[in-house]
Design a protein around this motif. Structure first.
Motif, PDB file in Angstrom:
ATOM      1  N   VAL A 100       0.416 -43.952   3.016  1.00  0.00           N
ATOM      2  CA  VAL A 100       0.015 -44.836   4.019  1.00  0.00           C
ATOM      3  C   VAL A 100       0.831 -44.883   5.184  1.00  0.00           C
ATOM      4  O   VAL A 100       0.367 -44.786   6.564  1.00  0.00           O
ATOM      5  CB  VAL A 100      -0.282 -46.245   3.692  1.00  0.00           C
ATOM      6  N   ARG A 101       2.073 -44.950   5.013  1.00  0.00           N
ATOM      7  CA  ARG A 101       3.332 -45.215   6.126  1.00  0.00           C
ATOM      8  C   ARG A 101       3.232 -43.666   7.105  1.00  0.00           C
ATOM      9  O   ARG A 101       3.272 -43.520   8.089  1.00  0.00           O
ATOM     10  CB  ARG A 101       4.577 -45.538   5.611  1.00  0.00           C
ATOM     11  N   ALA A 102       3.180 -42.540   5.974  1.00  0.00           N
ATOM     12  CA  ALA A 102       3.055 -41.198   6.613  1.00  0.00           C
ATOM     13  C   ALA A 102       1.533 -41.039   7.625  1.00  0.00           C
ATOM     14  O   ALA A 102       2.056 -40.172   8.473  1.00  0.00           O
ATOM     15  CB  ALA A 102       3.395 -40.038   5.430  1.00  0.00           C
ATOM     16  N   GLU A 103       0.695 -41.553   6.883  1.00  0.00           N
ATOM     17  CA  GLU A 103      -0.512 -41.401   7.637  1.00  0.00           C
ATOM     18  C   GLU A 103      -0.441 -42.030   9.283  1.00  0.00           C
ATOM     19  O   GLU A 103      -1.039 -41.598  10.112  1.00  0.00           O
ATOM     20  CB  GLU A 103      -1.533 -41.859   6.627  1.00  0.00           C
ATOM     21  N   GLY A 104       0.112 -43.316   8.923  1.00  0.00           N
ATOM     22  CA  GLY A 104       0.315 -44.088  10.390  1.00  0.00           C
ATOM     23  C   GLY A 104       1.235 -43.397  11.208  1.00  0.00           C
ATOM     24  O   GLY A 104       1.133 -43.332  12.429  1.00  0.00           O
ATOM     25  N   GLU A 105       2.274 -42.967  10.672  1.00  0.00           N
ATOM     26  CA  GLU A 105       3.206 -42.137  11.588  1.00  0.00           C
ATOM     27  C   GLU A 105       2.454 -40.795  12.186  1.00  0.00           C
ATOM     28  O   GLU A 105       2.713 -40.655  13.300  1.00  0.00           O
ATOM     29  CB  GLU A 105       4.339 -41.440  10.939  1.00  0.00           C
ATOM     30  N   LEU A 106       1.739 -40.093  11.676  1.00  0.00           N
ATOM     31  CA  LEU A 106       1.085 -39.051  11.871  1.00  0.00           C
ATOM     32  C   LEU A 106      -0.031 -39.645  12.885  1.00  0.00           C
ATOM     33  O   LEU A 106      -0.170 -38.954  14.066  1.00  0.00           O
ATOM     34  CB  LEU A 106       0.332 -38.206  11.035  1.00  0.00           C
ATOM     35  N   SER A 107      -0.830 -40.695  12.830  1.00  0.00           N
ATOM     36  CA  SER A 107      -1.501 -41.200  13.741  1.00  0.00           C
ATOM     37  C   SER A 107      -0.971 -41.443  15.012  1.00  0.00           C
ATOM     38  O   SER A 107      -1.548 -41.464  16.443  1.00  0.00           O
ATOM     39  CB  SER A 107      -2.574 -42.329  13.304  1.00  0.00           C
ATOM     40  N   ARG A 108       0.447 -41.971  15.014  1.00  0.00           N
ATOM     41  CA  ARG A 108       1.263 -42.453  16.073  1.00  0.00           C
ATOM     42  C   ARG A 108       1.676 -41.179  16.785  1.00  0.00           C
ATOM     43  O   ARG A 108       1.587 -40.995  18.039  1.00  0.00           O
ATOM     44  CB  ARG A 108       2.474 -43.306  15.769  1.00  0.00           C
ATOM     45  N   VAL A 109       2.049 -40.059  16.211  1.00  0.00           N
ATOM     46  CA  VAL A 109       2.850 -38.984  16.871  1.00  0.00           C
ATOM     47  C   VAL A 109       1.560 -38.136  17.556  1.00  0.00           C
ATOM     48  O   VAL A 109       1.835 -37.502  18.680  1.00  0.00           O
ATOM     49  CB  VAL A 109       3.357 -38.175  15.758  1.00  0.00           C
ATOM     50  N   LYS A 110       0.534 -37.792  16.825  1.00  0.00           N
ATOM     51  CA  LYS A 110      -0.519 -36.925  17.267  1.00  0.00           C
ATOM     52  C   LYS A 110      -0.817 -37.182  18.938  1.00  0.00           C
ATOM     53  O   LYS A 110      -0.943 -36.279  19.731  1.00  0.00           O
ATOM     54  CB  LYS A 110      -1.571 -36.878  16.321  1.00  0.00           C
ATOM     55  N   PRO A 111      -1.225 -38.236  19.300  1.00  0.00           N
ATOM     56  CA  PRO A 111      -1.941 -38.540  20.667  1.00  0.00           C
ATOM     57  C   PRO A 111      -0.628 -38.502  21.605  1.00  0.00           C
ATOM     58  O   PRO A 111      -0.902 -37.699  22.851  1.00  0.00           O
ATOM     59  CB  PRO A 111      -2.263 -40.028  20.814  1.00  0.00           C
ATOM     60  N   LEU A 112       0.692 -38.463  21.372  1.00  0.00           N
ATOM     61  CA  LEU A 112       1.945 -38.466  22.123  1.00  0.00           C
ATOM     62  C   LEU A 112       2.060 -37.063  22.250  1.00  0.00           C
ATOM     63  O   LEU A 112       2.491 -36.596  23.343  1.00  0.00           O
ATOM     64  CB  LEU A 112       3.134 -39.272  21.541  1.00  0.00           C
ATOM     65  N   ALA A 113       1.877 -36.398  21.228  1.00  0.00           N
ATOM     66  CA  ALA A 113       2.006 -34.767  21.198  1.00  0.00           C
ATOM     67  C   ALA A 113       0.961 -34.129  22.046  1.00  0.00           C
ATOM     68  O   ALA A 113       1.216 -33.241  22.856  1.00  0.00           O
ATOM     69  CB  ALA A 113       2.319 -34.223  19.806  1.00  0.00           C
ATOM     70  N   ASP A 114      -0.066 -34.568  21.917  1.00  0.00           N
ATOM     71  CA  ASP A 114      -1.071 -33.966  22.749  1.00  0.00           C
ATOM     72  C   ASP A 114      -0.950 -34.383  24.374  1.00  0.00           C
ATOM     73  O   ASP A 114      -1.238 -33.635  24.900  1.00  0.00           O
ATOM     74  CB  ASP A 114      -2.555 -34.817  22.507  1.00  0.00           C
ATOM     75  N   MET A 115      -0.350 -35.586  24.691  1.00  0.00           N
ATOM     76  CA  MET A 115       0.247 -35.730  26.099  1.00  0.00           C
ATOM     77  C   MET A 115       1.534 -35.129  26.314  1.00  0.00           C
ATOM     78  O   MET A 115       2.055 -35.313  27.441  1.00  0.00           O
ATOM     79  CB  MET A 115       0.150 -37.305  26.293  1.00  0.00           C
ATOM     80  N   ASN A 116       2.020 -34.398  25.592  1.00  0.00           N
ATOM     81  CA  ASN A 116       3.444 -33.822  25.604  1.00  0.00           C
ATOM     82  C   ASN A 116       4.652 -34.728  25.594  1.00  0.00           C
ATOM     83  O   ASN A 116       5.726 -34.426  26.261  1.00  0.00           O
ATOM     84  CB  ASN A 116       3.616 -32.748  26.770  1.00  0.00           C
ATOM     85  N   ALA A 117       4.255 -36.126  25.340  1.00  0.00           N
ATOM     86  CA  ALA A 117       5.226 -36.833  25.248  1.00  0.00           C
ATOM     87  C   ALA A 117       6.278 -36.696  24.144  1.00  0.00           C
ATOM     88  O   ALA A 117       7.401 -37.236  24.183  1.00  0.00           O
ATOM     89  CB  ALA A 117       4.659 -38.365  25.287  1.00  0.00           C
ATOM     90  N   LEU A 118       5.674 -36.112  23.041  1.00  0.00           N
ATOM     91  CA  LEU A 118       6.517 -35.711  21.966  1.00  0.00           C
ATOM     92  C   LEU A 118       6.477 -34.298  21.777  1.00  0.00           C
ATOM     93  O   LEU A 118       5.258 -33.323  22.056  1.00  0.00           O
ATOM     94  CB  LEU A 118       6.329 -36.606  20.528  1.00  0.00           C
ATOM     95  N   SER A 119       7.520 -33.597  21.133  1.00  0.00           N
ATOM     96  CA  SER A 119       7.170 -32.138  20.859  1.00  0.00           C
ATOM     97  C   SER A 119       6.429 -31.674  19.792  1.00  0.00           C
ATOM     98  O   SER A 119       5.992 -32.463  18.651  1.00  0.00           O
ATOM     99  CB  SER A 119       8.783 -31.832  20.691  1.00  0.00           C
TER     100      SER A 119
END
Length: 384
Positions: free
Chosen positions: A120-139
């Protein structure tokens, strides 16, 4: 010349001497002994359809004979059946100490909960990272790492779930149930005995299904070849009319049918194994019982039969003694067929109803006078 006085008296009475000799000889002739007729048992040749059977030593097996084995190790804490009784499918037979297996289930369940929390923690982390990566806010590297952690946690959850299922299965094996309705045998373990899951120490007891039974017997190569020479109809009749003779000589009430013959002749014994199936509604037949299987080979319609003891054999010649109307016996050569019970089929030489003398050890010559003693044969026939 001087003569003895006795001799002179003999010469004076010659007539008396010869008369005396004549009287003695006459008396001897009148006392000649005449023997009475010999008493001889006599039966009538009968005519009937005669089935010819072959008998083989056989052994009874249950329709299913299953060893009940322990699938976990531990101490037997409960035996829940009466040995030698009938049990139903699903009846509880044994309980094996389950503490360690219950603890194992609890342990694996806790591990599953931990892996699920991590997922559940890893799924939440992925949900947080994915939109930021789509905006190039994260690599993209950050996104890949988040996905990898989630997939790893998901795999750990699945592994923990599988471990929990295995632990539950092993825990379930601490309860041993009857797999089908049947007769349960002697228990090899008592309360307090330690059982293992391998080797002979794993066999707790045996259950046999005896609503129907299997009977196995062996035939020789020669007998097998003789069966192959039978017609299709004769072979089908033989396969569907297998009888059993019990140890006390009685005939089992149900008729069996051949299920199969083994694929090969045993090279060690030169025999072929045949298995027949018999109904067993009263439970008379039990596994391990030794019986005789009786196979119908052929039926001789309208065969002439006499008792075996009435047939005299000398080398290759067979004969019977027929009683004539003048109460004498006449030796008649005959041709014999197969034997059946205490009788012998006669294929040529006599007719049904002929009176046959059973000579036995008596010494008789043809045309000798006899006194016939009528006998009943077969034993179960009405009085003649």
């Amino acid at each position: 010349m001087r003569f003895n006085a006795t001799y002179l008296r003999f010469l004076q009475k010659p007539t008396l001497y010869f008369v005396t000799i004549g009287l003695v000889m006459g008396c001897t002739k009148k006392e000649e002994i005449i023997l009475p007729p010999v008493k001889v048992n006599v039966v009538k040749a009968i005519q009937k359809d005669v089935p010819i059977f072959e008998e083989y030593v056989a052994q009874v097996f249950g329709e299913s004979d299953v060893d009940i084995r322990a699938r976990v190790e531990g101490w037997v804490t409960s035996v829940n059946f009466k040995e030698g009784s009938f049990v139903k499918k699903g009846d509880l037979l044994y309980i094996i100490d389950d503490i360690q297996y219950k603890n194992r289930v609890d342990q694996v369940r806790s591990q599953l909960t931990a892996t699920q929390t991590e997922m559940v923690r890893a799924e939440g982390e992925l949900s947080r990272v994915k939109p930021l990566a789509d905006m190039n806010a994260l690599s993209k590297q950050d996104l890949d790492n988040a996905k990898a952690k989630y997939e790893a946690s998901l795999a750990q959850v699945r592994a923990a779930e599988a471990s929990l299922e295995n632990a539950k299965v092993e825990y379930g094996y601490t309860r041993v149930y009857a797999p089908f309705d049947g007769l349960v045998g002697i228990s090899n373990f008592r309360v307090g005995d330690y059982v293992t899951r391998s080797g002979t120490t794993s066999v707790l007891t045996t259950i046999s299904s005896i609503g129907a039974v299997r009977v196995r017997f062996q035939i020789s190569e020669r007998e097998y070849l003789r069966l192959t020479q039978m017609t299709t109809g004769e072979l089908e009749t033989a396969k569907k009319n297998i009888q059993l003779i019990m140890a006390d000589g009685s005939l089992y009430s149900e008729t069996g049918e051949v299920d199969f013959a083994d694929r090969e002749v045993d090279p060690k014994t030169g025999t072929l194994t045949i298995e027949a199936r018999f109904p067993n509604p009263k439970g008379i037949l039990r596994p391990g019982l030794f019986v005789k299987s009786r196979v119908l080979i052929k039926t001789f319609p309208g065969a002439i039969m006499v008792p075996q003891r009435a047939v005299m054999q000398l080398q290759h010649i067979s004969r019977v003694f027929v009683v004539t109307d003048s109460s004498t016996v006449k030796a008649v050569p005959v041709e014999t067929g197969p034997k059946s019970g205490d009788g012998w089929i006669i294929t040529k030489g006599i007719n049904a109803g002929d009176r046959i003398a059973i000579i036995g050890s008596a010494s008789l010559t043809p045309d000798a006078k006899i006194e016939a003693v009528e006998q009943k044969w077969p034993e179960n026939s009405p009085n003649q």
